[in-house]
Design a protein around this motif. Structure first.
Motif, PDB file in Angstrom:
ATOM      1  N   ASN A 164       0.851  -1.182   0.000  1.00 19.62           N
ATOM      2  CA  ASN A 164       0.000   0.000   0.000  1.00 19.62           C
ATOM      3  C   ASN A 164       0.889   1.234   0.000  1.00 19.62           C
ATOM      4  OD1 ASN A 164      -2.671  -1.026   0.022  1.00 19.62           O
ATOM      5  ND2 ASN A 164      -2.432  -1.616   2.171  1.00 19.62           N
ATOM      6  N   VAL A 165       0.725   2.091  -0.999  1.00 19.58           N
ATOM      7  CA  VAL A 165       1.562   3.284  -1.125  1.00 19.58           C
ATOM      8  C   VAL A 165       0.673   4.521  -1.167  1.00 19.58           C
ATOM      9  CG1 VAL A 165       3.272   1.929  -2.401  1.00 19.58           C
ATOM     10  CG2 VAL A 165       1.661   3.364  -3.665  1.00 19.58           C
ATOM     11  N   LEU A 166       1.235   5.646  -0.774  1.00 22.11           N
ATOM     12  CA  LEU A 166       0.527   6.916  -0.820  1.00 22.11           C
ATOM     13  C   LEU A 166       0.497   7.428  -2.251  1.00 22.11           C
ATOM     14  CD1 LEU A 166       2.094   8.697   2.299  1.00 22.11           C
ATOM     15  CD2 LEU A 166      -0.004   7.329   2.183  1.00 22.11           C
ATOM     16  N   ASP A 167      -0.662   7.900  -2.694  1.00 22.15           N
ATOM     17  CA  ASP A 167      -0.787   8.406  -4.059  1.00 22.15           C
ATOM     18  C   ASP A 167      -0.346   9.867  -4.080  1.00 22.15           C
ATOM     19  OD1 ASP A 167      -1.368   9.005  -6.642  1.00 22.15           O
ATOM     20  OD2 ASP A 167      -3.459   8.344  -6.581  1.00 22.15           O
ATOM     21  N   ASP A 168       0.952  10.081  -4.267  1.00 20.44           N
ATOM     22  CA  ASP A 168       1.489  11.432  -4.199  1.00 20.44           C
ATOM     23  C   ASP A 168       1.265  12.232  -5.479  1.00 20.44           C
ATOM     24  OD1 ASP A 168       3.306  10.095  -5.796  1.00 20.44           O
ATOM     25  OD2 ASP A 168       5.090  10.870  -4.771  1.00 20.44           O
ATOM     26  N   ARG A 169       0.460  11.689  -6.388  1.00 23.39           N
ATOM     27  CA  ARG A 169      -0.003  12.507  -7.509  1.00 23.39           C
ATOM     28  C   ARG A 169      -1.046  13.512  -7.029  1.00 23.39           C
ATOM     29  NH1 ARG A 169      -1.655   7.447 -11.167  1.00 23.39           N
ATOM     30  NH2 ARG A 169      -2.667   7.035  -9.157  1.00 23.39           N
ATOM     31  N   VAL A 170      -1.604  13.278  -5.845  1.00 19.67           N
ATOM     32  CA  VAL A 170      -2.520  14.216  -5.195  1.00 19.67           C
ATOM     33  C   VAL A 170      -1.685  15.218  -4.415  1.00 19.67           C
ATOM     34  CG1 VAL A 170      -4.417  14.436  -3.538  1.00 19.67           C
ATOM     35  CG2 VAL A 170      -4.288  12.425  -5.050  1.00 19.67           C
ATOM     36  N   ASP A 171      -1.965  16.502  -4.599  1.00 18.90           N
ATOM     37  CA  ASP A 171      -1.092  17.555  -4.092  1.00 18.90           C
ATOM     38  C   ASP A 171      -0.853  17.469  -2.585  1.00 18.90           C
ATOM     39  OD1 ASP A 171       0.327  20.199  -4.425  1.00 18.90           O
ATOM     40  OD2 ASP A 171      -1.275  20.814  -3.068  1.00 18.90           O
ATOM     41  N   TRP A 172      -1.921  17.320  -1.807  1.00 17.41           N
ATOM     42  CA  TRP A 172      -1.716  17.336  -0.354  1.00 17.41           C
ATOM     43  C   TRP A 172      -0.994  16.079   0.120  1.00 17.41           C
ATOM     44  CZ3 TRP A 172      -3.340  13.882   3.292  1.00 17.41           C
ATOM     45  CH2 TRP A 172      -4.425  13.061   3.010  1.00 17.41           C
ATOM     46  N   VAL A 173      -1.157  14.982  -0.603  1.00 16.87           N
ATOM     47  CA  VAL A 173      -0.440  13.752  -0.242  1.00 16.87           C
ATOM     48  C   VAL A 173       1.053  13.913  -0.531  1.00 16.87           C
ATOM     49  CG1 VAL A 173      -0.278  11.272  -0.638  1.00 16.87           C
ATOM     50  CG2 VAL A 173      -2.508  12.391  -0.650  1.00 16.87           C
ATOM     51  N   ALA A 174       1.390  14.578  -1.632  1.00 17.99           N
ATOM     52  CA  ALA A 174       2.799  14.864  -1.913  1.00 17.99           C
ATOM     53  C   ALA A 174       3.395  15.731  -0.808  1.00 17.99           C
ATOM     54  CB  ALA A 174       2.931  15.561  -3.263  1.00 17.99           C
ATOM     55  N   GLY A 175       2.627  16.689  -0.323  1.00 18.18           N
ATOM     56  CA  GLY A 175       3.093  17.521   0.778  1.00 18.18           C
ATOM     57  C   GLY A 175       3.276  16.729   2.053  1.00 18.18           C
ATOM     58  N   VAL A 196       6.835  16.360   4.195  1.00 15.10           N
ATOM     59  CA  VAL A 196       6.999  16.790   5.580  1.00 15.10           C
ATOM     60  C   VAL A 196       7.248  15.614   6.518  1.00 15.10           C
ATOM     61  CG1 VAL A 196       4.578  16.717   6.360  1.00 15.10           C
ATOM     62  CG2 VAL A 196       6.109  18.478   7.258  1.00 15.10           C
ATOM     63  N   SER A 197       6.796  14.414   6.131  1.00 14.92           N
ATOM     64  CA  SER A 197       6.929  13.247   6.998  1.00 14.92           C
ATOM     65  C   SER A 197       8.356  12.748   7.078  1.00 14.92           C
ATOM     66  CB  SER A 197       6.019  12.117   6.511  1.00 14.92           C
ATOM     67  OG  SER A 197       4.663  12.503   6.580  1.00 14.92           O
ATOM     68  N   GLY A 198       9.101  12.873   5.989  1.00 19.24           N
ATOM     69  CA  GLY A 198      10.464  12.371   5.972  1.00 19.24           C
ATOM     70  C   GLY A 198      10.520  10.889   5.667  1.00 19.24           C
ATOM     71  N   SER A 199      11.712  10.385   5.401  1.00 16.74           N
ATOM     72  CA  SER A 199      11.875   9.014   4.927  1.00 16.74           C
ATOM     73  C   SER A 199      11.548   7.969   5.986  1.00 16.74           C
ATOM     74  CB  SER A 199      13.300   8.796   4.419  1.00 16.74           C
ATOM     75  OG  SER A 199      14.245   9.027   5.459  1.00 16.74           O
ATOM     76  N   ALA A 200      11.594   8.336   7.267  1.00 13.76           N
ATOM     77  CA  ALA A 200      11.273   7.359   8.304  1.00 13.76           C
ATOM     78  C   ALA A 200       9.804   6.984   8.272  1.00 13.76           C
ATOM     79  CB  ALA A 200      11.630   7.910   9.687  1.00 13.76           C
ATOM     80  N   ALA A 201       8.946   7.926   7.892  1.00  9.54           N
ATOM     81  CA  ALA A 201       7.503   7.660   7.844  1.00  9.54           C
ATOM     82  C   ALA A 201       7.027   7.323   6.441  1.00  9.54           C
ATOM     83  CB  ALA A 201       6.728   8.864   8.377  1.00  9.54           C
ATOM     84  N   VAL A 202       7.637   7.913   5.439  1.00 10.08           N
ATOM     85  CA  VAL A 202       7.283   7.653   4.041  1.00 10.08           C
ATOM     86  C   VAL A 202       8.571   7.272   3.333  1.00 10.08           C
ATOM     87  CG1 VAL A 202       6.251   8.565   1.934  1.00 10.08           C
ATOM     88  CG2 VAL A 202       5.369   9.292   4.167  1.00 10.08           C
ATOM     89  N   GLY A 203       8.813   5.978   3.235  1.00  6.52           N
ATOM     90  CA  GLY A 203      10.087   5.463   2.784  1.00  6.52           C
ATOM     91  C   GLY A 203      10.183   5.269   1.289  1.00  6.52           C
ATOM     92  N   PRO A 204      11.205   4.545   0.825  1.00  6.78           N
ATOM     93  CA  PRO A 204      11.493   4.433  -0.606  1.00  6.78           C
ATOM     94  C   PRO A 204      10.503   3.586  -1.387  1.00  6.78           C
ATOM     95  CG  PRO A 204      13.006   3.075   0.674  1.00  6.78           C
ATOM     96  CD  PRO A 204      12.243   3.913   1.649  1.00  6.78           C
ATOM     97  N   ARG A 205       9.612   2.870  -0.723  1.00  6.58           N
ATOM     98  CA  ARG A 205       8.595   2.111  -1.443  1.00  6.58           C
ATOM     99  C   ARG A 205       7.203   2.663  -1.207  1.00  6.58           C
ATOM    100  NH1 ARG A 205      12.430  -0.784   0.572  1.00  6.58           N
ATOM    101  NH2 ARG A 205      11.399  -0.557   2.579  1.00  6.58           N
ATOM    102  N   ASP A 206       7.069   3.859  -0.653  1.00 11.12           N
ATOM    103  CA  ASP A 206       5.779   4.340  -0.169  1.00 11.12           C
ATOM    104  C   ASP A 206       5.087   5.329  -1.083  1.00 11.12           C
ATOM    105  OD1 ASP A 206       5.852   2.757   2.105  1.00 11.12           O
ATOM    106  OD2 ASP A 206       6.963   4.239   3.266  1.00 11.12           O
ATOM    107  N   THR A 207       5.634   5.585  -2.265  1.00 12.41           N
ATOM    108  CA  THR A 207       4.950   6.357  -3.297  1.00 12.41           C
ATOM    109  C   THR A 207       5.096   5.590  -4.608  1.00 12.41           C
ATOM    110  OG1 THR A 207       6.927   7.688  -3.735  1.00 12.41           O
ATOM    111  CG2 THR A 207       5.325   8.584  -2.148  1.00 12.41           C
ATOM    112  N   PRO A 208       4.187   5.789  -5.563  1.00 16.67           N
ATOM    113  CA  PRO A 208       4.166   4.907  -6.744  1.00 16.67           C
ATOM    114  C   PRO A 208       5.462   4.884  -7.548  1.00 16.67           C
ATOM    115  CG  PRO A 208       2.115   6.142  -6.592  1.00 16.67           C
ATOM    116  CD  PRO A 208       3.025   6.701  -5.534  1.00 16.67           C
TER     117      PRO A 208
END
Length: 259
Positions: free
Chosen positions: A138-149, A153-165
């Motif tokens: 399950n990854v965050l859809d960072d094509r959505v503006d607020w999700v990219a933000g 802001v979360s940093g790699s510890a919370a949103v890591g290298p496999r967490d966006t498409p």
């Protein structure tokens, strides 16, 4: 990530098993069906099953899966939440099942923790000929503006290298094949992505991100500062500041067939 760091991160989840069960999302049903649609049968192993998030989606699409999980606290939570599931202690590197006994091995947000030099041959051992190995994330859809933000802001510890498409496609392209000649046991991998979402509030999204391995191993002070930044960001956005919202996600699947 080195072997020692990988072990430290992968073994951190038991400290937050209850929160993991409460806050982590399930998986898109369409993604699970695609993962399994070339399998020769419905004997499915959920490997590194955690608290049973993927197991629950397997059940929902009509599959009666066996779950294997190495962490005692996560396994206990799985058994508590899903008492009808056959749930066994074990790992990807030592699977407690006979040779050729399953038609598919699936792993939900877990395959990147496997030592594939050992786990690849072991997975091949338990798979029937023509069986399928599939990792789901399950990854965050960072094509959505607020999700990219949020990811920024979360940093790699919370949103890591496999967490966006985009990063998921790169990071996982061959990760589920062994590092040696054992790769000859598998066909060319396929990737696919399926829309998904999770109903959250700002508080429950913070709680979700707090169950990420990078957050769990972080020193307490740094962890609280990171979570504070995430709270402040969510409070600043109209999409997330007031009440419940849907977190845009994708369930991404990496699938390969055993020869």
């Amino acid at each position: 990530m080195g072997q020692d760091d990988r072990l430290r991160h992968s073994s951190s989840f038991g400290t937050a098993a209850t929160a993991y069960a409460e806050h982590r999302p399930d998986y898109a049903g369409a993604a699970v069906r695609w993962a399994l649609d070339t399998a020769p049968g419905l004997r499915v192993l959920d490997l590194g099953a955690g608290t049973g998030k993927l197991t629950a989606t397997l059940n929902a699409v009509g599959v009666d899966a066996t779950a294997v999980e190495p962490d005692p606290a996560m396994l206990a939570e799985l058994r508590r939440a899903r008492p009808g599931v056959r749930a066994l202690p074990g790992s990807a590197e030592a699977i407690p099942l006979p040779d050729g006994s399953v038609d598919a091995v699936v792993a939900g947000n877990a395959m990147h923790w496997f030592d594939m030099a050992v786990a690849g041959p072991e997975i091949a051992r338990v798979l029937a000929p023509g069986g399928v190995l599939a990792g789901l994330w399950n990854v965050l859809d960072d094509r959505v503006d607020w999700v990219a933000g949020l990811a920024k802001v979360s940093g790699s510890a919370a949103v890591g290298p496999r967490d966006t498409p985009a990063s998921w496609r790169v990071e996982t392209a061959r990760m589920h094949l062994p590092e040696s000649g054992q790769a000859a046991r598998f066909d060319t991998p396929e990737q696919a992505e399926f829309p998904h979402g999770q109903r959250r509030t700002a508080d429950s999204l913070v709680a979700t991100l707090a169950t990420r391995a990078g957050m769990l191993v972080m020193p307490a002070g740094e962890r609280q500062r990171t979570l504070g930044r995430i709270r402040a960001f969510l409070a600043s956005r109209p999409e997330t500041a007031d009440g419940a919202f849907t977190l845009p996600m994708l369930t991404c699947v990496l699938r390969v067939r055993r020869r």
